[in-house]
Design a protein around this motif. Structure first.
Motif, mmCIF file in Angstrom:
data_model
loop_
_atom_site.group_PDB
_atom_site.id
_atom_site.type_symbol
_atom_site.label_atom_id
_atom_site.label_comp_id
_atom_site.label_asym_id
_atom_site.label_seq_id
_atom_site.Cartn_x
_atom_site.Cartn_y
_atom_site.Cartn_z
ATOM 1 N N TYR A 42 0.769 -1.185 -0.031
ATOM 2 C CA TYR A 42 -0.079 0.184 0.054
ATOM 3 C C TYR A 42 0.809 1.285 -0.080
ATOM 4 O O TYR A 42 0.855 2.076 -0.752
ATOM 5 C CB TYR A 42 -1.067 -0.112 1.227
ATOM 6 C CG TYR A 42 -1.832 1.391 1.380
ATOM 7 C CD1 TYR A 42 -2.908 1.565 0.569
ATOM 8 C CD2 TYR A 42 -1.099 2.390 2.223
ATOM 9 C CE1 TYR A 42 -3.433 2.876 0.734
ATOM 10 C CE2 TYR A 42 -1.863 3.557 2.312
ATOM 11 C CZ TYR A 42 -2.904 3.789 1.697
ATOM 12 O OH TYR A 42 -3.903 5.043 1.803
ATOM 13 N N ARG A 43 1.857 1.260 1.041
ATOM 14 C CA ARG A 43 2.960 2.511 1.005
ATOM 15 C C ARG A 43 3.509 2.528 -0.384
ATOM 16 O O ARG A 43 3.583 3.660 -1.068
ATOM 17 C CB ARG A 43 3.892 2.084 1.871
ATOM 18 C CG ARG A 43 3.371 2.268 3.459
ATOM 19 C CD ARG A 43 4.434 1.821 4.194
ATOM 20 N NE ARG A 43 5.487 2.772 4.556
ATOM 21 C CZ ARG A 43 6.798 2.285 4.665
ATOM 22 N NH1 ARG A 43 6.946 1.310 5.114
ATOM 23 N NH2 ARG A 43 7.688 3.186 4.725
ATOM 24 N N MET A 46 0.984 4.025 -2.961
ATOM 25 C CA MET A 46 0.621 5.593 -2.686
ATOM 26 C C MET A 46 1.720 6.269 -2.997
ATOM 27 O O MET A 46 1.583 7.380 -3.696
ATOM 28 C CB MET A 46 0.835 5.635 -1.095
ATOM 29 C CG MET A 46 -0.704 5.445 -0.481
ATOM 30 S SD MET A 46 -1.898 6.675 -1.202
ATOM 31 C CE MET A 46 -1.283 8.176 -0.626
ATOM 32 N N TRP A 47 3.057 5.655 -3.086
ATOM 33 C CA TRP A 47 4.305 6.696 -3.412
ATOM 34 C C TRP A 47 4.362 6.575 -5.194
ATOM 35 O O TRP A 47 4.825 7.601 -5.692
ATOM 36 C CB TRP A 47 5.572 6.117 -2.771
ATOM 37 C CG TRP A 47 5.741 6.932 -1.489
ATOM 38 C CD1 TRP A 47 5.415 6.207 -0.186
ATOM 39 C CD2 TRP A 47 5.955 8.322 -0.990
ATOM 40 N NE1 TRP A 47 5.585 7.216 0.918
ATOM 41 C CE2 TRP A 47 5.463 8.567 0.255
ATOM 42 C CE3 TRP A 47 5.918 9.415 -2.007
ATOM 43 C CZ2 TRP A 47 5.885 9.680 1.047
ATOM 44 C CZ3 TRP A 47 6.412 10.698 -0.951
ATOM 45 C CH2 TRP A 47 6.041 10.716 0.116
ATOM 46 N N ASP A 52 -4.833 8.062 -2.771
ATOM 47 C CA ASP A 52 -5.127 6.950 -1.906
ATOM 48 C C ASP A 52 -6.288 6.140 -2.640
ATOM 49 O O ASP A 52 -6.093 4.833 -2.354
ATOM 50 C CB ASP A 52 -5.674 7.753 -0.623
ATOM 51 C CG ASP A 52 -6.377 6.571 0.577
ATOM 52 O OD1 ASP A 52 -5.589 5.684 0.845
ATOM 53 O OD2 ASP A 52 -7.485 6.969 0.702
ATOM 54 N N LEU A 54 -6.842 5.467 -5.677
ATOM 55 C CA LEU A 54 -6.130 4.720 -6.824
ATOM 56 C C LEU A 54 -5.316 3.633 -6.165
ATOM 57 O O LEU A 54 -5.350 2.537 -6.621
ATOM 58 C CB LEU A 54 -5.300 5.488 -7.857
ATOM 59 C CG LEU A 54 -4.818 5.123 -8.993
ATOM 60 C CD1 LEU A 54 -5.790 4.205 -9.689
ATOM 61 C CD2 LEU A 54 -4.317 5.921 -9.864
ATOM 62 N N VAL A 105 -0.929 12.919 -2.766
ATOM 63 C CA VAL A 105 -0.142 12.240 -1.597
ATOM 64 C C VAL A 105 0.330 13.233 -0.567
ATOM 65 O O VAL A 105 0.431 13.074 0.774
ATOM 66 C CB VAL A 105 1.220 11.515 -1.920
ATOM 67 C CG1 VAL A 105 1.991 12.632 -2.458
ATOM 68 C CG2 VAL A 105 1.704 10.548 -0.856
ATOM 69 N N LEU B 51 9.050 8.478 4.366
ATOM 70 C CA LEU B 51 8.328 7.614 3.312
ATOM 71 C C LEU B 51 7.158 7.006 4.391
ATOM 72 O O LEU B 51 6.432 6.113 3.641
ATOM 73 C CB LEU B 51 9.266 6.414 2.952
ATOM 74 C CG LEU B 51 9.922 7.163 1.788
ATOM 75 C CD1 LEU B 51 11.159 6.151 1.237
ATOM 76 C CD2 LEU B 51 9.220 7.426 0.133
ATOM 77 N N ILE B 53 3.786 5.937 5.565
ATOM 78 C CA ILE B 53 2.527 6.176 5.364
ATOM 79 C C ILE B 53 1.677 5.266 6.186
ATOM 80 O O ILE B 53 1.963 4.055 5.878
ATOM 81 C CB ILE B 53 1.855 6.213 4.015
ATOM 82 C CG1 ILE B 53 2.614 7.386 3.255
ATOM 83 C CG2 ILE B 53 0.658 6.289 3.739
ATOM 84 C CD1 ILE B 53 2.485 7.636 1.564
ATOM 85 N N ALA B 55 -1.087 2.685 6.932
ATOM 86 C CA ALA B 55 -2.071 2.086 5.752
ATOM 87 C C ALA B 55 -3.364 2.092 6.384
ATOM 88 O O ALA B 55 -3.482 1.887 7.849
ATOM 89 C CB ALA B 55 -1.716 0.509 5.465
ATOM 90 N N MET B 60 -6.966 -2.781 5.034
ATOM 91 C CA MET B 60 -6.006 -3.902 4.863
ATOM 92 C C MET B 60 -6.852 -5.148 5.720
ATOM 93 O O MET B 60 -6.686 -6.324 5.087
ATOM 94 C CB MET B 60 -4.941 -3.671 5.817
ATOM 95 C CG MET B 60 -4.043 -2.603 5.338
ATOM 96 S SD MET B 60 -3.836 -2.125 3.928
ATOM 97 C CE MET B 60 -2.738 -3.526 3.376
ATOM 98 N N PRO B 163 -11.493 5.225 -7.156
ATOM 99 C CA PRO B 163 -11.131 6.414 -7.660
ATOM 100 C C PRO B 163 -12.195 7.017 -8.561
ATOM 101 O O PRO B 163 -13.024 6.194 -9.091
ATOM 102 C CB PRO B 163 -9.905 6.420 -8.569
ATOM 103 C CG PRO B 163 -9.528 5.012 -8.918
ATOM 104 C CD PRO B 163 -10.400 4.406 -7.522
ATOM 105 N N LYS B 168 -12.011 10.420 -4.345
ATOM 106 C CA LYS B 168 -12.427 9.327 -3.689
ATOM 107 C C LYS B 168 -13.720 8.923 -3.954
ATOM 108 O O LYS B 168 -14.622 9.875 -3.602
ATOM 109 C CB LYS B 168 -11.870 9.111 -2.169
ATOM 110 C CG LYS B 168 -11.785 7.629 -1.660
ATOM 111 C CD LYS B 168 -11.807 7.591 -0.408
ATOM 112 C CE LYS B 168 -10.390 7.797 0.052
ATOM 113 N NZ LYS B 168 -10.175 7.594 1.522
#
Lengths: 194, 243
Positions: A42-43, A46-47, A52, A54, A105, B51, B53, B55, B60, B163, B168
């Motif tokens: 997921y991370r 995202m990057w 989010d 997508l 992001v 980096l 983030i 989740a 999840m 999307p 969203k």
């Protein structure tokens, strides 16, 4: 006759049990994949896509395909690489289908940064913006290395380039980010905090 | 081992956590090498922090649903729902003439999005939804400050965020007696109400809500129209959400 019927019943039960066992094993294997790699993927998503909704779509699609093709994963050790390949392919498909692209992001709430002072927070924000602005050819190997934990050899294989090329891209990615931090002059007390 | 400072710095910048024996030895080769290693380690800590983030936990957890067996074969409360849909269709037909629609989107742009979005995973999600009742409808909608009427929610076999052209949204698959129907909630997209035959052959009814809009898509135009007619009463802004 009763004996024969019992034998049939018994055999059917055994077959049914095997089928259920196989299904249960399959579910267990899938859940293990999702629990082990879901968050990192997921991370990573995202990057690479910066959005989010997508990223969730990509992850959902990746694991749907993984579930369907689970039998093709023979080597458990190759699972991470296999999932990354599926995800990258799905991401490429979103471009083919002209799905609207977003870059939000920066609107995603970062993890709790209360332990950081204002200067450190500013530096991290600056670094995040720098990562987003890296050219894809530098950003992607960096993400594969730092977020997904791939080695340079694995990244080279994944991106279909030489290991030397990967090393150069990774070096330049870091250099650009360091230059950005120096140029913008935001210097938090990182040595004390990190 | 003989590694000059330039090669060492390059390696440090490319693969600072390398476990190569020569590289590890070089980190302690001289005070200059040690200082470079300390700076690289500090930068890596910053990079890792940047980096990070978190989740979304519920998302999840939903991933694990992919591997869950279908729960039952009949959608719950289907028969109770259909008369409501038909009655709402009649009300809708009577009241439609007096409503002025806010049109922000060209007629085709939303349809183009629907075709592209459905091509991505629409058919797979419909297959997944078959015989399944989604248990996370409330949470998924609540995140975007919507709520579903229970009769409508009971038809939903699969739901997830997705999307949309303006941010969203929510992708839902409804199990009806006449086949699956895909419903896309677009909270920030304003439309003029309309029916469309999509390029992929599906029928779509696009309906404006008090906030955002919703698209109902399926192969059976009658079912699509029935569901679309009552969707405005079925998907509502949650309490406290702006209308």
């Amino acid at each position: 006759m009763d004996g024969h019927a019992n034998w049939i019943t018994g055999r059917n039960e055994a077959v049914t049990k095997r089928v259920f066992d196989k299904e249960a094993d399959r579910r267990r294997a899938f859940n293990e994949l999702a629990e082990t790699y879901g968050v990192d993927l997921y991370r990573y998503a995202m990057w690479i896509c910066g959005n989010d909704a997508l990223a969730r779509d990509l992850i959902q699609e990746t694991f749907l395909r993984a579930w369907k093709a689970l039998e093709s994963l023979q080597d458990k050790g190759a699972a991470k690489s296999w999932l990354i390949t599926i995800l990258r392919r799905e991401y490429a498909r979103t471009f083919e289908r002209k799905v609207p692209q977003f870059t939000d992001v920066e609107t995603i709430d970062p993890p709790d940064e209360r332990e950081l002072g204002p200067d450190d927070q500013a530096e991290i924000r600056n670094l995040r913006a720098g990562i987003m602005q890296l050219p894809p050819k530098y950003r992607e190997p960096l993400l594969l290395q730092v977020v997904m934990g791939l080695s340079c050899d694995e990244i080279a294989e994944k991106l279909n380039v030489s290991k030397n090329a990967v090393m150069t891209q990774l070096f330049r990615a870091r250099e650009q980010l360091k230059e950005r931090l120096q140029r913008d002059g935001v210097t938090g007390n990182v040595h004390g905090l990190f | 081992m003989s590694m000059d400072y330039s090669d060492y710095k390059r390696w440090l910048g490319a693969d600072p956590t390398s476990q190569d024996a020569d590289f590890l030895a070089a980190r302690h080769a001289s005070p200059e090498f040690e200082q470079a290693a300390r700076e690289a380690d500090a930068f890596e800590r910053k990079l890792n922090h940047a980096l990070r983030i978190d989740a979304p936990t519920e998302f999840m957890a939903d991933l694990l649903d992919i591997a869950q067996p279908a729960r039952g074969t009949e959608p719950v409360a289907r028969r109770r729902w259909m008369p409501i849909a038909l009655a709402a269709a009649l009300l809708m037909a009577v009241g439609a003439a007096g409503v002025a629609w806010n049109l922000n989107r060209g007629s085709g742009m939303v349809e183009e999005y629907l075709v592209a979005h459905y091509a991505m995973d629409g058919a797979q999600l419909e297959a997944m939804a078959a015989g399944h009742s989604a248990t996370n409808v409330e949470a998924i909608l609540a995140e975007l400050r919507y709520a579903a009427q229970p009769e409508f929610a009971a038809l939903i076999g699969f739901v997830k965020h997705c999307p949309t052209p303006d941010g969203k949204g929510v992708h839902m698959v409804l199990n009806t007696e006449r086949g699956p129907v895909t419903v896309i909630l677009m909270p920030s997209t304003s439309v003029a109400d309309r029916s469309s035959r999509l390029e992929n052959g599906m029928e779509a009814r696009i309906v404006s809500l008090s906030r955002g809009s919703i698209a109902v898509m399926g192969m059976n135009s009658v079912v699509v129209e029935e569901l679309a007619a009552s969707v405005r009463e079925s998907i509502l802004p949650a309490a406290g959400a702006p209308a």
